[in-house]
Design a protein around this motif. Structure first.
Motif, mmCIF file in Angstrom:
data_model
loop_
_atom_site.group_PDB
_atom_site.id
_atom_site.type_symbol
_atom_site.label_atom_id
_atom_site.label_comp_id
_atom_site.label_asym_id
_atom_site.label_seq_id
_atom_site.Cartn_x
_atom_site.Cartn_y
_atom_site.Cartn_z
ATOM 1 N N VAL A 121 0.879 -1.166 0.000
ATOM 2 C CA VAL A 121 0.000 0.000 0.000
ATOM 3 C C VAL A 121 0.916 1.215 0.000
ATOM 4 O O VAL A 121 1.693 1.413 0.925
ATOM 5 N N GLN A 122 0.851 1.987 -1.062
ATOM 6 C CA GLN A 122 1.761 3.120 -1.265
ATOM 7 C C GLN A 122 1.410 4.265 -0.319
ATOM 8 O O GLN A 122 0.274 4.722 -0.302
ATOM 9 N N LEU A 123 2.387 4.731 0.482
ATOM 10 C CA LEU A 123 2.151 5.843 1.405
ATOM 11 C C LEU A 123 2.221 7.194 0.703
ATOM 12 O O LEU A 123 1.565 8.138 1.126
ATOM 13 N N PHE A 124 3.031 7.283 -0.356
ATOM 14 C CA PHE A 124 3.278 8.569 -1.009
ATOM 15 C C PHE A 124 2.944 8.492 -2.490
ATOM 16 O O PHE A 124 3.052 7.434 -3.114
ATOM 17 N N ASP A 125 2.590 9.641 -3.068
ATOM 18 C CA ASP A 125 2.317 9.692 -4.497
ATOM 19 C C ASP A 125 3.631 9.699 -5.282
ATOM 20 O O ASP A 125 4.710 9.655 -4.695
ATOM 21 N N CYS A 148 7.077 2.419 1.557
ATOM 22 C CA CYS A 148 7.120 3.143 2.840
ATOM 23 C C CYS A 148 7.706 4.536 2.731
ATOM 24 O O CYS A 148 7.576 5.322 3.673
ATOM 25 N N ILE A 149 8.369 4.843 1.628
ATOM 26 C CA ILE A 149 9.118 6.100 1.570
ATOM 27 C C ILE A 149 8.698 6.960 0.370
ATOM 28 O O ILE A 149 8.213 6.456 -0.639
ATOM 29 N N SER A 150 8.923 8.257 0.503
ATOM 30 C CA SER A 150 8.630 9.217 -0.561
ATOM 31 C C SER A 150 9.751 9.195 -1.604
ATOM 32 O O SER A 150 10.817 8.612 -1.386
ATOM 33 N N ASN A 151 9.524 9.867 -2.708
ATOM 34 C CA ASN A 151 10.573 9.964 -3.722
ATOM 35 C C ASN A 151 11.780 10.752 -3.206
ATOM 36 O O ASN A 151 12.912 10.476 -3.595
ATOM 37 N N TYR A 152 11.545 11.710 -2.339
ATOM 38 C CA TYR A 152 12.669 12.431 -1.734
ATOM 39 C C TYR A 152 13.528 11.466 -0.906
ATOM 40 O O TYR A 152 14.750 11.462 -1.021
ATOM 41 N N GLN A 153 12.886 10.649 -0.097
ATOM 42 C CA GLN A 153 13.619 9.675 0.714
ATOM 43 C C GLN A 153 14.300 8.636 -0.174
ATOM 44 O O GLN A 153 15.413 8.193 0.123
ATOM 45 N N LEU A 154 13.641 8.266 -1.270
ATOM 46 C CA LEU A 154 14.252 7.334 -2.223
ATOM 47 C C LEU A 154 15.493 7.961 -2.856
ATOM 48 O O LEU A 154 16.524 7.289 -3.009
ATOM 49 N N GLY A 165 4.074 13.603 -1.911
ATOM 50 C CA GLY A 165 3.068 13.919 -0.902
ATOM 51 C C GLY A 165 2.385 12.648 -0.447
ATOM 52 O O GLY A 165 2.339 11.661 -1.187
ATOM 53 N N GLN A 166 1.861 12.681 0.758
ATOM 54 C CA GLN A 166 1.188 11.497 1.273
ATOM 55 C C GLN A 166 -0.082 11.234 0.476
ATOM 56 O O GLN A 166 -0.796 12.155 0.102
ATOM 57 N N MET A 167 -0.353 9.980 0.228
ATOM 58 C CA MET A 167 -1.586 9.584 -0.429
ATOM 59 C C MET A 167 -2.759 9.947 0.483
ATOM 60 O O MET A 167 -2.588 10.074 1.694
ATOM 61 N N PRO A 168 -3.969 10.092 -0.067
ATOM 62 C CA PRO A 168 -5.123 10.431 0.772
ATOM 63 C C PRO A 168 -5.353 9.376 1.861
ATOM 64 O O PRO A 168 -5.142 8.185 1.636
ATOM 65 N N LEU A 169 -5.793 9.839 2.996
ATOM 66 C CA LEU A 169 -6.055 8.950 4.121
ATOM 67 C C LEU A 169 -7.353 8.183 3.921
ATOM 68 O O LEU A 169 -7.422 6.979 4.183
#
Length: 160
Positions: A35-39, A147-153, A45-49
């Motif tokens: 389940v993707q946390l970030f777009d 679990c991580i955003s593209n910035y974290q990647l 940005g975080q995916m919708p809750l």
């Protein structure tokens, strides 16, 4: 003590969500069930809750076999669920050794150059797909990039 104070404390204790259990079952949906946390934007940005494609709905769907986990996720407040979600990127390294698995793809599978090229093109979806393909044999590693955003990647890529 006043009776209403005792009653409100008791009520709060009865209806409190077990945050650690909520974390365990929600994190499993992200790192194991992808389940993707970030777009896919940068920095991400975080995916919708909530909503049909929201993180909550997707986690409930993934926990279809586990009534306790499904009910826990469904009944958590937005604040409780958000607090748990914010812990997942912070703990994926210590709990799941993301960088070790990422380095394995880069070096053991000789994909470092391809990862760097994709990152230079800003193709983080391509990096994620490449990682997933080379970790397809390992259900405990293949979804960790969820679990991580593209910035974290990008920070992870810069470290290889």
């Amino acid at each position: 003590m006043k009776p209403d104070l005792v009653d409100s404390e008791l009520r709060a204790a009865i209806f409190a969500i077990d945050q650690e259990q909520l974390y365990i079952h929600t994190a499993w949906c992200v790192w194991h069930e992808e389940v993707q946390l970030f777009d896919d934007s940068f920095p991400g940005g975080q995916m919708p809750l909530n909503g049909e494609k929201g993180i909550r709905s997707l986690c409930v769907e993934k926990q279809g076999h586990n009534d306790y986990a499904r009910n826990l996720i469904e009944s958590s407040s937005n604040n409780e669920l958000q607090a748990v979600l914010s812990r997942i990127p912070q703990r994926v390294e210590s709990e799941r050794q993301l960088s070790t698995h990422f380095r394995w793809v880069a070096y053991h599978e000789s994909q470092r150059r391809k990862i760097l090229d994709l990152a230079d093109q800003g193709d983080f979806v391509g990096v994620r797909n490449l990682y997933r393909a080379f970790q397809s044999h390992n259900p405990n590693a293949r979804g960790l990039l969820s679990c991580i955003s593209n910035y974290q990647l990008k920070l992870l890529i810069d470290a290889i």
